[in-house]
Design a protein around this motif. Sequence first.
Motif, PDB file in Angstrom:
ATOM      1  N   GLN A  74       0.829  -1.204   0.000  1.00 45.16           N
ATOM      2  CA  GLN A  74       0.000   0.000   0.000  1.00 45.16           C
ATOM      3  C   GLN A  74       0.867   1.259   0.000  1.00 45.16           C
ATOM      4  O   GLN A  74       0.525   2.257  -0.636  1.00 45.16           O
ATOM      5  CB  GLN A  74      -0.943   0.022   1.194  1.00 45.16           C
ATOM      6  N   LYS A  78       0.501   4.164  -2.711  1.00 44.13           N
ATOM      7  CA  LYS A  78       0.364   5.584  -2.351  1.00 44.13           C
ATOM      8  C   LYS A  78       1.387   6.414  -3.126  1.00 44.13           C
ATOM      9  O   LYS A  78       1.090   7.514  -3.607  1.00 44.13           O
ATOM     10  CB  LYS A  78       0.550   5.768  -0.840  1.00 44.13           C
ATOM     11  N   TYR A  81       0.209   6.651  -6.659  1.00 43.41           N
ATOM     12  CA  TYR A  81      -0.914   7.587  -6.739  1.00 43.41           C
ATOM     13  C   TYR A  81      -0.420   9.034  -6.710  1.00 43.41           C
ATOM     14  O   TYR A  81      -0.839   9.873  -7.519  1.00 43.41           O
ATOM     15  CB  TYR A  81      -1.866   7.327  -5.576  1.00 43.41           C
ATOM     16  N   MET A  82       0.489   9.325  -5.792  1.00 37.33           N
ATOM     17  CA  MET A  82       1.003  10.693  -5.674  1.00 37.33           C
ATOM     18  C   MET A  82       1.805  11.109  -6.909  1.00 37.33           C
ATOM     19  O   MET A  82       1.795  12.271  -7.299  1.00 37.33           O
ATOM     20  CB  MET A  82       1.871  10.820  -4.419  1.00 37.33           C
ATOM     21  N   ARG A 166      -5.694   4.357  -7.132  1.00 32.44           N
ATOM     22  CA  ARG A 166      -6.337   5.336  -6.256  1.00 32.44           C
ATOM     23  C   ARG A 166      -7.096   4.640  -5.127  1.00 32.44           C
ATOM     24  O   ARG A 166      -7.004   5.055  -3.959  1.00 32.44           O
ATOM     25  CB  ARG A 166      -7.296   6.211  -7.071  1.00 32.44           C
ATOM     26  N   GLU A 167      -7.835   3.600  -5.469  1.00 35.02           N
ATOM     27  CA  GLU A 167      -8.657   2.924  -4.454  1.00 35.02           C
ATOM     28  C   GLU A 167      -7.790   2.291  -3.375  1.00 35.02           C
ATOM     29  O   GLU A 167      -8.071   2.401  -2.177  1.00 35.02           O
ATOM     30  CB  GLU A 167      -9.553   1.875  -5.116  1.00 35.02           C
ATOM     31  N   ALA A 169      -4.711   3.134  -2.618  1.00 32.11           N
ATOM     32  CA  ALA A 169      -3.939   4.168  -1.925  1.00 32.11           C
ATOM     33  C   ALA A 169      -4.747   4.881  -0.851  1.00 32.11           C
ATOM     34  O   ALA A 169      -4.207   5.296   0.168  1.00 32.11           O
ATOM     35  CB  ALA A 169      -3.413   5.184  -2.941  1.00 32.11           C
ATOM     36  N   LEU A 170      -6.063   5.011  -1.076  1.00 36.42           N
ATOM     37  CA  LEU A 170      -6.889   5.824  -0.187  1.00 36.42           C
ATOM     38  C   LEU A 170      -7.718   5.015   0.805  1.00 36.42           C
ATOM     39  O   LEU A 170      -8.464   5.572   1.590  1.00 36.42           O
ATOM     40  CB  LEU A 170      -7.818   6.718  -1.022  1.00 36.42           C
ATOM     41  N   ASN A 171      -7.595   3.684   0.774  1.00 35.04           N
ATOM     42  CA  ASN A 171      -8.320   2.841   1.718  1.00 35.04           C
ATOM     43  C   ASN A 171      -7.349   2.158   2.658  1.00 35.04           C
ATOM     44  O   ASN A 171      -6.313   1.633   2.228  1.00 35.04           O
ATOM     45  CB  ASN A 171      -9.154   1.789   0.978  1.00 35.04           C
ATOM     46  N   LEU A 172      -7.669   2.116   3.931  1.00 38.30           N
ATOM     47  CA  LEU A 172      -6.754   1.592   4.929  1.00 38.30           C
ATOM     48  C   LEU A 172      -6.716   0.069   4.977  1.00 38.30           C
ATOM     49  O   LEU A 172      -5.726  -0.510   5.395  1.00 38.30           O
ATOM     50  CB  LEU A 172      -7.134   2.128   6.324  1.00 38.30           C
ATOM     51  N   ASN A 234     -15.227   2.179   0.466  1.00 37.11           N
ATOM     52  CA  ASN A 234     -15.170   3.619   0.293  1.00 37.11           C
ATOM     53  C   ASN A 234     -14.965   3.953  -1.170  1.00 37.11           C
ATOM     54  O   ASN A 234     -14.269   3.255  -1.888  1.00 37.11           O
ATOM     55  CB  ASN A 234     -14.015   4.218   1.110  1.00 37.11           C
TER      56      ASN A 234
END
Length: 235
Positions: A74, A78, A81-82, A166-167, A169-172, A234
């Motif tokens: 992850q 991230k 994604y960035m 994106r999914e 990267a932004l979900n824990l 999410n």
Amino acid sequence: MNTLKKKNVLVIIPAYNEEKNIVKVVENLVHEYPQYDYVVINDGSKDSTSNICHDKGYQIIDLAVNLGLAGAFQTGLKYAYMKGYDHAIQFDADGQHLANYIESLYNKQKEGYDIVIGSRFTTKRKPKTFRMLGSSMISFAMRVTTGNKITDPTSGMRMFNKKMIREFALNLNYGPEPDTISYLLKNGATIAEVQVEMEERMEGQSYLSLGRSIVYMVRMLTSILIIQNFRKRNG
């Protein structure tokens, strides 16, 4: 002709105590497949993995503690994604994954798939081993719950498109495991497999002992058959 843009694909290499393998893996990518960007995610290694990477000038992110494969991967997503990558692929640091198959996964993903798995068994039969029995049981559980046939659910060679980057990267609670793949399938993600070959680990020993393999199999089956029914997604 090279069909891949230099900044289009990121190879994410989670590494934990891979001092004996990391140079061969990264050097092969750098010299034979320079069209791909890469990043080593040093997952709190206790050996010289980090020092070797820094001495060699490799692209590396050091995690202060061992987060496990999910946390390391992850972190890589991230980063992808960035940096705005369109595709990211999970790639083992132990030499099992072969970089010559990356373009096959890429080409398949360009057909419109969210995730493409490098499978050892789309055209070949699984060997009759305990580990492959576990793989077959996970495949069966995924087919029952999603209606999709995934021949190699435990393969760690997976490519993700921009939407999936994106999914994740932004979900824990998103790990690169069969239960998350199953969950995403149930929620509309499109997934394909491409036949690949994989090598044995070059040096060192896998963390997956027989006992850990059994625990892993039970955990995946429980998650796919039961827990995923209560999981919230999410956007």
